[in-house]
Design an enzyme around this catalytic site. Structure first.
Site, PDB file in Angstrom:
ATOM      1  N   SER A   1       0.827  -1.210   0.000  1.00 35.32           N
ATOM      2  CA  SER A   1       0.000   0.000   0.000  1.00 35.32           C
ATOM      3  C   SER A   1       0.861   1.260   0.000  1.00 35.32           C
ATOM      4  O   SER A   1       0.341   2.367  -0.045  1.00 35.32           O
ATOM      5  CB  SER A   1      -0.929   0.007   1.220  1.00 35.32           C
TER       6      SER A   1
ATOM      7  N   ASN B   1      -2.492  -1.427  13.674  1.00 38.46           N
ATOM      8  CA  ASN B   1      -3.943  -1.210  13.617  1.00 38.46           C
ATOM      9  C   ASN B   1      -4.363   0.114  14.250  1.00 38.46           C
ATOM     10  O   ASN B   1      -5.149   0.867  13.674  1.00 38.46           O
ATOM     11  CB  ASN B   1      -4.689  -2.371  14.288  1.00 38.46           C
TER      12      ASN B   1
ATOM     13  N   THR C   1     -39.018  26.540 -13.041  1.00 35.32           N
ATOM     14  CA  THR C   1     -39.413  25.261 -12.450  1.00 35.32           C
ATOM     15  C   THR C   1     -39.634  24.353 -13.659  1.00 35.32           C
ATOM     16  O   THR C   1     -40.100  24.827 -14.708  1.00 35.32           O
ATOM     17  CB  THR C   1     -40.710  25.358 -11.621  1.00 35.32           C
ATOM     18  N   HIS C   2     -39.278  23.112 -13.537  1.00 32.22           N
ATOM     19  CA  HIS C   2     -39.362  22.175 -14.676  1.00 32.22           C
ATOM     20  C   HIS C   2     -38.553  22.668 -15.880  1.00 32.22           C
ATOM     21  O   HIS C   2     -38.868  22.321 -17.016  1.00 32.22           O
ATOM     22  CB  HIS C   2     -40.814  21.935 -15.117  1.00 32.22           C
TER      23      HIS C   2
ATOM     24  N   SER D   1     -13.674  24.697 -30.439  1.00 32.95           N
ATOM     25  CA  SER D   1     -13.795  23.402 -31.092  1.00 32.95           C
ATOM     26  C   SER D   1     -12.740  23.325 -32.187  1.00 32.95           C
ATOM     27  O   SER D   1     -12.396  24.324 -32.809  1.00 32.95           O
ATOM     28  CB  SER D   1     -15.188  23.265 -31.707  1.00 32.95           C
TER      29      SER D   1
ATOM     30  N   LYS E   1     -17.767  27.836 -31.961  1.00 30.17           N
ATOM     31  CA  LYS E   1     -18.044  27.264 -30.645  1.00 30.17           C
ATOM     32  C   LYS E   1     -17.116  27.735 -29.546  1.00 30.17           C
ATOM     33  O   LYS E   1     -15.970  28.061 -29.750  1.00 30.17           O
ATOM     34  CB  LYS E   1     -18.006  25.729 -30.728  1.00 30.17           C
TER      35      LYS E   1
ATOM     36  N   ASN F   1     -16.808  26.122 -25.857  1.00 29.30           N
ATOM     37  CA  ASN F   1     -17.366  25.056 -25.021  1.00 29.30           C
ATOM     38  C   ASN F   1     -17.049  25.228 -23.537  1.00 29.30           C
ATOM     39  O   ASN F   1     -15.924  25.564 -23.180  1.00 29.30           O
ATOM     40  CB  ASN F   1     -16.826  23.697 -25.493  1.00 29.30           C
TER      41      ASN F   1
ATOM     42  N   GLU G   1     -18.516  21.353 -17.543  1.00 24.22           N
ATOM     43  CA  GLU G   1     -18.943  19.990 -17.864  1.00 24.22           C
ATOM     44  C   GLU G   1     -18.169  18.969 -17.037  1.00 24.22           C
ATOM     45  O   GLU G   1     -18.709  17.965 -16.567  1.00 24.22           O
ATOM     46  CB  GLU G   1     -18.725  19.706 -19.355  1.00 24.22           C
TER      47      GLU G   1
ATOM     48  N   TYR H   1     -10.114  -5.327  13.052  1.00 30.06           N
ATOM     49  CA  TYR H   1      -9.404  -4.992  11.825  1.00 30.06           C
ATOM     50  C   TYR H   1      -9.350  -6.173  10.857  1.00 30.06           C
ATOM     51  O   TYR H   1      -9.127  -7.314  11.254  1.00 30.06           O
ATOM     52  CB  TYR H   1      -7.961  -4.547  12.152  1.00 30.06           C
TER      53      TYR H   1
ATOM     54  N   GLN I   1      -7.526  -1.639   4.362  1.00 27.04           N
ATOM     55  CA  GLN I   1      -6.446  -0.927   3.684  1.00 27.04           C
ATOM     56  C   GLN I   1      -6.972  -0.230   2.418  1.00 27.04           C
ATOM     57  O   GLN I   1      -6.380   0.727   1.924  1.00 27.04           O
ATOM     58  CB  GLN I   1      -5.326  -1.915   3.323  1.00 27.04           C
TER      59      GLN I   1
ATOM     60  N   LYS J   1      -8.090   4.016   1.926  1.00 27.49           N
ATOM     61  CA  LYS J   1      -7.338   5.258   1.692  1.00 27.49           C
ATOM     62  C   LYS J   1      -7.460   5.810   0.283  1.00 27.49           C
ATOM     63  O   LYS J   1      -7.698   7.004   0.089  1.00 27.49           O
ATOM     64  CB  LYS J   1      -5.867   5.046   2.048  1.00 27.49           C
TER      65      LYS J   1
HETATM   66  N1  ARG Z   1      -1.292  -0.879   5.703  1.00 26.00           N
HETATM   67  C1  ARG Z   1      -2.254  -1.338   6.649  1.00 26.00           C
HETATM   68  C2  ARG Z   1      -3.598  -0.639   6.380  1.00 26.00           C
HETATM   69  O1  ARG Z   1      -3.602   0.387   5.804  1.00 26.00           O
HETATM   70  C3  ARG Z   1      -1.800  -1.056   8.030  1.00 26.00           C
HETATM   71  C4  ARG Z   1      -2.416  -1.925   9.065  1.00 26.00           C
HETATM   72  C5  ARG Z   1      -1.934  -3.313   8.947  1.00 26.00           C
HETATM   73  N2  ARG Z   1      -2.387  -4.133  10.038  1.00 26.00           N
HETATM   74  C6  ARG Z   1      -2.305  -5.459  10.016  1.00 26.00           C
HETATM   75  N3  ARG Z   1      -2.790  -6.090  11.030  1.00 26.00           N
HETATM   76  N4  ARG Z   1      -1.808  -6.105   9.001  1.00 26.00           N
HETATM   77  O2  ARG Z   1      -4.652  -1.121   6.740  1.00 26.00           O
END
Ligand code: ARG
Length: 463
Positions: free
Chosen positions: A24, A111, A156-157, A278, A284, A286, A291, A318, A323, A326
């Site tokens: 990660s 964790n 409206t509408h 365009s 044009k 745009n 958009e 957990y 993971q 994020k």
């Molecule tokens: N990279 C992990 C995450 O974002 C960190 C936590 C990992 N914990 C574990 N018990 N393997 O979730």
């Protein structure tokens, strides 16, 4: 045979596949600053509680200072093989200071560590977004002040309904964005509890001072339940929910701008900076930026759905599934920042075409309600009946191919003989808008007062 099965970039076999799916650090390195800050707080608390020695604590802080510098300068090398940001930083610390580095993780698990880092990151993201929404509101309020008396049709509408002022229309979005800020602020309050010290799941036998680490990371208090602390991602979901509603508002406004900028409406002109030509059709111009803001709401909703789906049905506490939280949040944040900047730029630059708006405001019998109100008020006729009278007058105007204000008094009197010339005072779009001065109404005088109120409520100044 096996190497053939793995194929492609995973030719090296199961370990390459495992690294690819497990790593990660490619994205969670965005938590690096928060990770160092969390480690500093944890380390100080361990020293204060006599869990590690002062000397070890100093060595750890010194190593973290070096790491912080390298992260800031971009010199820090993140290694995929070390999985995530937490292990990268800890491993580097160990390279730098040796044995004491191993004491930092006392009474801590990744964790509670990641939950703490991520909360701090989302908290900062909320503050940034709040600031950017505020800038957008500022731009809208300034425009609304300049266009307080600019008459346009209200719809409206998507059918012309009643004349309104452009300033009033813009202030409607100021209110929406104000509620968005309220939602983010509300989420921030609930978010601001510290998971650090929850350990892997059950707390720890070391004599921690969780209140101390919480306070030094600017949290209001430690989270009350260690199992909740390591498994809760409500704060991220709430961020994405607020982001989604905000994106809905931006998308609606973007859509209006696209409509207004069309040649058929011609209500606004975008600056060159926020439109494109365009490659084939020279006439044009745009509204690409609008958009794209309209479209990008989809990404933010996607992030919300990603995380809701990841979290649904996960048993406590957990699981590695988490993971996946994020990237969804990072992507939504990046999209919001870009869209907010684009919207603010478009609002600052856009040029309302007042003559065109006004002409359109009077077309389509938009003052019919004013006529009905006049009949009700001046002739003491029940509104339902005035509505009927007005309907017949509108029909007459329609058959003559003219507007209500262009119809002669004699013509109107064929429908209702008691109508007098005074009625013409309410039949223009301007008179109509100016008369709607009830609280929250569209009258220019109201808009000017609302501009002041919005500055106080949302910008914290009266200007
Ligand atoms: N990279 C992990 C995450 O974002 C960190 C936590 C990992 N914990 C574990 N018990 N393997 O979730």
């Amino acid at each position: 045979m096996t190497s053939k099965m793995w194929g492609g970039r995973f030719a090296a076999g199961p370990s390459a596949i495992m690294e690819e799916i497990n790593t990660s650090v490619g994205f969670d390195q965005r938590l690096a600053k928060q990770d160092v800050r969390g480690s500093r707080a944890h380390c100080s608390m361990l020293v204060a509680q006599g869990i590690i020695s002062k000397a070890d604590g100093e060595a750890i802080q010194g190593g973290l200072t070096r790491i912080e510098k390298d992260i800031a300068s971009g010199a820090f090398v993140f290694k995929r093989s070390l999985e995530d940001v937490h292990m990268n930083i800890e491993s580097r610390l160990s390279d730098l200071i040796g044995e004491p580095a191993g004491r930092l993780h006392t009474a801590r698990s990744r964790n509670d560590q990641v939950a703490t880092d991520f909360r701090m990151w989302v908290r900062a993201a909320i503050d940034t977004v709040d600031d950017e929404i505020k800038k957008l509101q500022g731009a809208l309020i300034d425009k609304a002040e300049a266009e307080a008396g600019t008459i346009m049709p209200g719809f409206t509408h998507l059918q012309a309904a009643q004349p309104v002022t452009f300033g009033h229309h813009l202030l409607a979005y100021v209110e929406m964005f104000g509620r968005d800020r309220g939602r983010f602020a509300d989420a921030r309050k609930r978010l601001n509890e510290c998971p650090l010290g929850a350990g892997a799941i059950a707390g720890t036998s070391f004599p921690l001072d969780r209140h101390m680490s919480a306070a030094s990371l600017d949290f209001d208090r430690p989270m009350a339940n260690s199992m909740d602390a390591v498994s809760d991602r409500d704060f991220a979901i709430e961020f994405l929910a607020a982001a989604s509603i905000l994106s809905t508002h931006m998308s609606r406004f973007a859509e209006e701008m696209v409509i207004w900028a069309s040649a058929q409406f011609g209500f606004i002109k975008f600056s060159d900076a926020f439109s494109t030509g365009s490659s084939m059709m020279p006439q044009k111009r745009n509204p690409d930026a609008a958009e794209l803001v309209r479209a990008k709401a989809g990404r933010v909703f996607g992030s919300l759905f990603t995380l809701l789906t990841v979290m649904k049905g996960l048993p406590l506490t957990y699981s590695k599934d988490m993971q996946e939280d994020k990237e969804a949040v990072f992507a939504a944040f990046d999209t919001l920042e870009l869209c907010l900047a684009a919207m603010t730029g478009m609002v600052v630059d856009l040029k309302p075409q007042a003559a065109r708006m006004k002409a359109s405001a009077g077309a389509g019998f938009t003052t019919a309600t004013d006529l009905a109100d006049w009949v009700t008020r001046k002739l003491n006729v029940p509104f339902r009946e005035s509505h009927h009278v007005t309907g017949r007058i509108v029909k007459l105007a329609e058959s003559k191919g003219c507007d209500l204000s262009e119809l002669g008094l004699a013509d109107m009197q064929t429908v209702e003989p008691r109508i007098t010339a005074d009625v013409f005072n309410v039949l223009t779009a301007e008179a109509s808008a100016a008369s709607r001065d009830s609280f929250g109404g569209t009258a220019p005088a109201n808009v000017r007062a609302q501009v002041q109120s919005a500055r106080e409520r949302f910008l914290g100044n009266a200007k």
